[in-house]
Design a protein around this motif. Structure first.
Motif, PDB file in Angstrom:
ATOM      1  N   MET A  40       3.045   3.858 -10.711  1.00  0.00           N
ATOM      2  CA  MET A  40       2.267   2.772 -10.130  1.00  0.00           C
ATOM      3  C   MET A  40       2.715   1.430 -10.708  1.00  0.00           C
ATOM      4  O   MET A  40       2.900   0.451  -9.974  1.00  0.00           O
ATOM      5  CB  MET A  40       0.784   2.999 -10.411  1.00  0.00           C
ATOM      6  CG  MET A  40      -0.138   1.947  -9.811  1.00  0.00           C
ATOM      7  SD  MET A  40      -1.775   1.925 -10.589  1.00  0.00           S
ATOM      8  CE  MET A  40      -1.378   1.204 -12.194  1.00  0.00           C
ATOM      9  N   THR A  81      -6.138   2.810  -6.745  1.00  0.00           N
ATOM     10  CA  THR A  81      -4.933   3.596  -7.043  1.00  0.00           C
ATOM     11  C   THR A  81      -4.882   3.953  -8.517  1.00  0.00           C
ATOM     12  O   THR A  81      -4.565   5.090  -8.895  1.00  0.00           O
ATOM     13  CB  THR A  81      -3.667   2.815  -6.658  1.00  0.00           C
ATOM     14  OG1 THR A  81      -3.720   2.464  -5.282  1.00  0.00           O
ATOM     15  CG2 THR A  81      -2.417   3.637  -6.916  1.00  0.00           C
ATOM     16  N   ARG A  86      -4.678   7.641 -10.212  1.00  0.00           N
ATOM     17  CA  ARG A  86      -3.562   8.036 -11.067  1.00  0.00           C
ATOM     18  C   ARG A  86      -4.052   8.373 -12.474  1.00  0.00           C
ATOM     19  O   ARG A  86      -3.521   9.275 -13.129  1.00  0.00           O
ATOM     20  CB  ARG A  86      -2.517   6.906 -11.139  1.00  0.00           C
ATOM     21  CG  ARG A  86      -1.934   6.512  -9.786  1.00  0.00           C
ATOM     22  CD  ARG A  86      -1.196   7.665  -9.125  1.00  0.00           C
ATOM     23  NE  ARG A  86      -0.777   7.327  -7.777  1.00  0.00           N
ATOM     24  CZ  ARG A  86      -1.430   7.668  -6.686  1.00  0.00           C
ATOM     25  NH1 ARG A  86      -2.556   8.372  -6.783  1.00  0.00           N
ATOM     26  NH2 ARG A  86      -0.987   7.336  -5.485  1.00  0.00           N
ATOM     27  N   LEU A 105       2.287   1.832  -3.431  1.00  0.00           N
ATOM     28  CA  LEU A 105       1.300   2.393  -4.362  1.00  0.00           C
ATOM     29  C   LEU A 105       1.058   3.867  -4.073  1.00  0.00           C
ATOM     30  O   LEU A 105       0.946   4.688  -4.988  1.00  0.00           O
ATOM     31  CB  LEU A 105      -0.009   1.609  -4.277  1.00  0.00           C
ATOM     32  CG  LEU A 105       0.004   0.178  -4.824  1.00  0.00           C
ATOM     33  CD1 LEU A 105      -1.328  -0.506  -4.550  1.00  0.00           C
ATOM     34  CD2 LEU A 105       0.307   0.177  -6.321  1.00  0.00           C
ATOM     35  N   LEU A 106       0.976   4.205  -2.796  1.00  0.00           N
ATOM     36  CA  LEU A 106       0.725   5.604  -2.420  1.00  0.00           C
ATOM     37  C   LEU A 106       1.880   6.506  -2.820  1.00  0.00           C
ATOM     38  O   LEU A 106       1.692   7.698  -3.085  1.00  0.00           O
ATOM     39  CB  LEU A 106       0.476   5.700  -0.905  1.00  0.00           C
ATOM     40  CG  LEU A 106      -0.837   5.110  -0.394  1.00  0.00           C
ATOM     41  CD1 LEU A 106      -0.884   5.159   1.125  1.00  0.00           C
ATOM     42  CD2 LEU A 106      -2.030   5.873  -0.986  1.00  0.00           C
ATOM     43  N   THR A 155       0.828  -1.204   0.000  1.00  0.00           N
ATOM     44  CA  THR A 155       0.000   0.000   0.000  1.00  0.00           C
ATOM     45  C   THR A 155       0.860   1.251   0.000  1.00  0.00           C
ATOM     46  O   THR A 155       0.599   2.206  -0.740  1.00  0.00           O
ATOM     47  CB  THR A 155      -0.918   0.012   1.237  1.00  0.00           C
ATOM     48  OG1 THR A 155      -1.707  -1.172   1.258  1.00  0.00           O
ATOM     49  CG2 THR A 155      -1.844   1.221   1.215  1.00  0.00           C
TER      50      THR A 155
END
Length: 231
Positions: free
Chosen positions: A100, A219, A223, A91-92, A88
């Motif tokens: 990503m 996500t 994005r 991804l953040l 996580t």
């Protein structure tokens, strides 16, 4: 001698059943049994205390193994949740589709101890940024054949997965991103390559995998919105 006038002799099962229903019988009558030890009519009396103690030890060992197994499962679950937490964060940390995808293909294999991690998207999707990133574009039929018509596949890769998606691993997890989100997220598939045949099995718990796919889809949506606004 017979236990009653019917001439019935108690069997070993009868004795064991009686002792299990009266666990303190031998303790209460220990002195009587010792006193009758010299009685010819009592020469066939057997002290079952060692057998009962052995059974108790065996049961204790079984329970101990069961507890250790539960502890092992708990520790494994904790490790998996920690891995999900690290995924996580990866991804953040990304700011666009390319970042990503880099987190998925470069960081996820280390985080989850995998042979590879890849993201596929159906050629029929509308994601114009796919070719500018590490998302692999494939015909929808090829992806569907690899999934064998399911939304989640676990186990050794099928011939379609090997030839179509080029997934070479002892076992794989192929997860379609949730269709609750709009296209193109619903047309994407995450593929994880295990290092052993037991890395992914059909009876494996799927909660963490599904949660990972949901996180990835959210996500990607964020994005993608950033990419559209920037353009």
């Amino acid at each position: 001698m017979p236990s009653d006038s019917s001439g019935h002799y108690p069997t070993a099962e009868d004795v064991l059943r009686f002792l299990s229903e009266n666990p303190d019988f031998l303790d209460k009558h220990a002195s009587a049994l010792k006193a009758d030890a010299g009685d010819p009519d009592r020469i066939n009396i057997v002290d079952l205390t060692p057998a009962i103690a052995a059974r108790a030890r065996k049961e204790a060992q079984r329970l101990s193994k069961a507890n250790k197994s539960l502890l092992h499962v708990a520790s494994e679950n904790m490790v998996n949740w920690q891995r999900l937490h690290h995924a996580t964060l990866a991804l953040l940390a990304s700011t666009d589709i390319a970042g990503m995808c880099e987190a998925i293909t470069q960081e996820f294999p280390t985080i989850f101890d995998l042979r590879f991690c890849r993201l596929f998207i159906e050629r029929e999707s509308v994601l114009q940024f796919a070719r500018q990133s590490d998302i692999i574009v494939m015909p929808a039929k090829v992806i569907n054949d690899a999934l064998e018509g399911q939304s989640l596949f676990l186990g050794p890769p099928s011939a379609a997965a090997k030839s179509g998606l080029k997934l070479s691993a002892p076992s794989v997890a192929i997860i379609r991103l949730p269709d609750q989100l709009a296209e193109p997220m619903s047309r994407c598939v995450l593929a994880l390559g295990g290092k052993t045949e037991t890395s992914f099995q059909p009876n494996l718990g799927t909660d963490l995998l599904i949660l990972l796919a949901e996180m990835l889809a959210v996500t990607m949506a964020a994005r993608l919105e950033y990419e559209i606004n920037r353009s």
